[in-house]
Enzyme design. Structure first.
Site, PDB file in Angstrom:
ATOM      1  N   GLU A  40      37.828  22.680  26.152  1.00  0.00           N
ATOM      2  CA  GLU A  40      36.572  21.995  25.862  1.00  0.00           C
ATOM      3  C   GLU A  40      35.525  22.430  26.883  1.00  0.00           C
ATOM      4  O   GLU A  40      35.455  21.848  27.985  1.00  0.00           O
ATOM      5  CB  GLU A  40      36.772  20.482  25.954  1.00  0.00           C
ATOM      6  N   GLU A  90      35.092  14.186  30.769  1.00  0.00           N
ATOM      7  CA  GLU A  90      34.375  12.970  31.199  1.00  0.00           C
ATOM      8  C   GLU A  90      35.170  12.238  32.283  1.00  0.00           C
ATOM      9  O   GLU A  90      34.596  11.640  33.192  1.00  0.00           O
ATOM     10  CB  GLU A  90      34.100  12.068  29.980  1.00  0.00           C
ATOM     11  N   HIS A 134      40.380  14.784  30.290  1.00  0.00           N
ATOM     12  CA  HIS A 134      39.131  15.033  29.553  1.00  0.00           C
ATOM     13  C   HIS A 134      38.002  15.242  30.547  1.00  0.00           C
ATOM     14  O   HIS A 134      37.994  14.624  31.622  1.00  0.00           O
ATOM     15  CB  HIS A 134      38.838  13.835  28.634  1.00  0.00           C
ATOM     16  N   ASN A 188      38.798  11.985  19.247  1.00  0.00           N
ATOM     17  CA  ASN A 188      38.640  11.203  20.477  1.00  0.00           C
ATOM     18  C   ASN A 188      37.509  10.205  20.253  1.00  0.00           C
ATOM     19  O   ASN A 188      36.350  10.592  20.175  1.00  0.00           O
ATOM     20  CB  ASN A 188      38.306  12.159  21.631  1.00  0.00           C
ATOM     21  N   LYS A 223      36.453   8.008  22.241  1.00  0.00           N
ATOM     22  CA  LYS A 223      35.782   7.661  23.499  1.00  0.00           C
ATOM     23  C   LYS A 223      35.654   6.138  23.621  1.00  0.00           C
ATOM     24  O   LYS A 223      36.502   5.407  23.116  1.00  0.00           O
ATOM     25  CB  LYS A 223      34.420   8.342  23.574  1.00  0.00           C
ATOM     26  N   GLY A 272      29.406  16.917  23.213  1.00  0.00           N
ATOM     27  CA  GLY A 272      28.370  15.926  22.914  1.00  0.00           C
ATOM     28  C   GLY A 272      26.962  16.475  22.995  1.00  0.00           C
ATOM     29  O   GLY A 272      25.992  15.719  23.007  1.00  0.00           O
ATOM     30  N   SER A 277      31.474  19.641  20.123  1.00  0.00           N
ATOM     31  CA  SER A 277      30.562  19.602  18.979  1.00  0.00           C
ATOM     32  C   SER A 277      31.159  20.225  17.718  1.00  0.00           C
ATOM     33  O   SER A 277      30.470  20.919  16.965  1.00  0.00           O
ATOM     34  CB  SER A 277      29.222  20.259  19.344  1.00  0.00           C
TER      35      SER A 277
HETATM   36  C1  PEP Z   1      35.282  15.247  23.050  1.00  0.00           C
HETATM   37  O1  PEP Z   1      34.961  14.103  23.308  1.00  0.00           O
HETATM   38  O2  PEP Z   1      36.388  15.658  23.376  1.00  0.00           O
HETATM   39  C2  PEP Z   1      34.327  16.101  22.337  1.00  0.00           C
HETATM   40  C3  PEP Z   1      34.646  17.344  22.097  1.00  0.00           C
HETATM   41  O3  PEP Z   1      33.148  15.512  21.928  1.00  0.00           O
HETATM   42  P1  PEP Z   1      32.109  16.100  20.846  1.00  0.00           P
HETATM   43  O4  PEP Z   1      32.894  16.554  19.656  1.00  0.00           O
HETATM   44  O5  PEP Z   1      31.199  14.947  20.536  1.00  0.00           O
HETATM   45  O6  PEP Z   1      31.380  17.243  21.500  1.00  0.00           O
END
Ligand code: PEP
Length: 251
Positions: free
Chosen positions: A168, A98, A96, A9, A11, A174, A214
């Protein structure tokens, strides 16, 4: 046998030329990755160009969101799943955290978007996950079950072949904090049981459940060693071709 999926992703990063450069650099690095499906999700404005540049390779392209309807009309600023498909994508990330936190996605809108994505011929990567306070208060399982039961409502057994679930935990996105492999396994198993209750055992056995939060080159292998972890949705570590390729080539 569930084929693993490693999805990146991107973003709201990368201008068009940077997205193309990363995708082109990734191609040879993952060309032998037959053990998994490889997906990248650039911003909308880069979808068509990136999809054209990876055509014929083993890299598939996803959008990071989609509209909840496919009918053309007065939906200013929205992009229909059928348009995303038309741009060369095969997948759409939906719900997601976010988007849930900052852009108004709800379990109900996630459900509409999933239906619309499937109707357009896309595979929907439906994201679920609890906040830290929900985990600490012992409610993580019920929160995630609620997101799934509403988010996947009304989808048929055939529709479910076009669903990938991404777990997630919001506290791990993040932040550099990864769920332990045991925490991931426990929730993935709970997700599979929730899908079994709503759509039956066969669907639950077949659905791919990705972990996101992460994920890095140095923790992917232990996460993937868990029986119910079928892949990863990767944010930060997918932005560089080398680092994403190391995750794809975890074997
Ligand atoms: C994501 O954006 O779906 C995500 C898991 O980000 P990160 O790997 O940076 O934690």
């Amino acid at each position: 046998m569930r084929k693993p999926v490693i999805a990146g992703n991107w973003k709201m990063y990368k201008l068009l030329s940077e997205a193309v450069d990363t995708a082109v650099a990734l191609k040879p690095l993952v060309a032998n990755a037959n053990h998994c499906e490889v997906i990248i999700a650039p911003v909308f404005t880069a979808l068509k160009t990136v999809a054209d540049r990876v055509e014929g390779s083993n890299i598939k392209v996803a959008s990071q969101n989609c509209a909840a309807q496919n009918d053309f009309g007065a939906h200013t600023g929205e992009i229909a799943p059928v348009m995303i498909k038309d741009a060369g994508c095969s997948h759409a990330i939906i719900g997601h955290s976010e988007r849930r936190q900052f852009y108004g996605d709800t379990d109900e809108s996630v459900n509409k978007k999933a239906h619309a994505a499937i109707a357009a011929g896309l595979v929907a990567i439906v994201c679920v996950g609890e906040h830290l306070s929900e985990r600490e208060s012992g409610n993580a399982n019920s929160v995630v079950a609620g997101q799934l039961n509403t988010g996947l409502a009304g989808l048929t057994v055939a529709d479910m072949e076009r669903i990938i679930i991404a777990y997630e935990p919001v506290w791990a996105i993040g932040t550099g904090k990864t769920a332990t492999p045991e925490q991931a396994q426990e929730m993935h198993s709970h997700i599979r049981q929730t899908v079994a209750a709503s759509h039956g055992n066969e669907v639950a056995d077949a659905v791919r459940i990705l972990y996101g939060g992460s994920v890095k080159p140095d923790n992917i292998a232990t996460l993937m060693s868990q029986p119910d972890v079928d892949g990863a949705l990767v944010g930060g570590a997918s932005l560089e071709a080398d680092s994403f390729a190391s995750i794809v080539n975890y074997k």
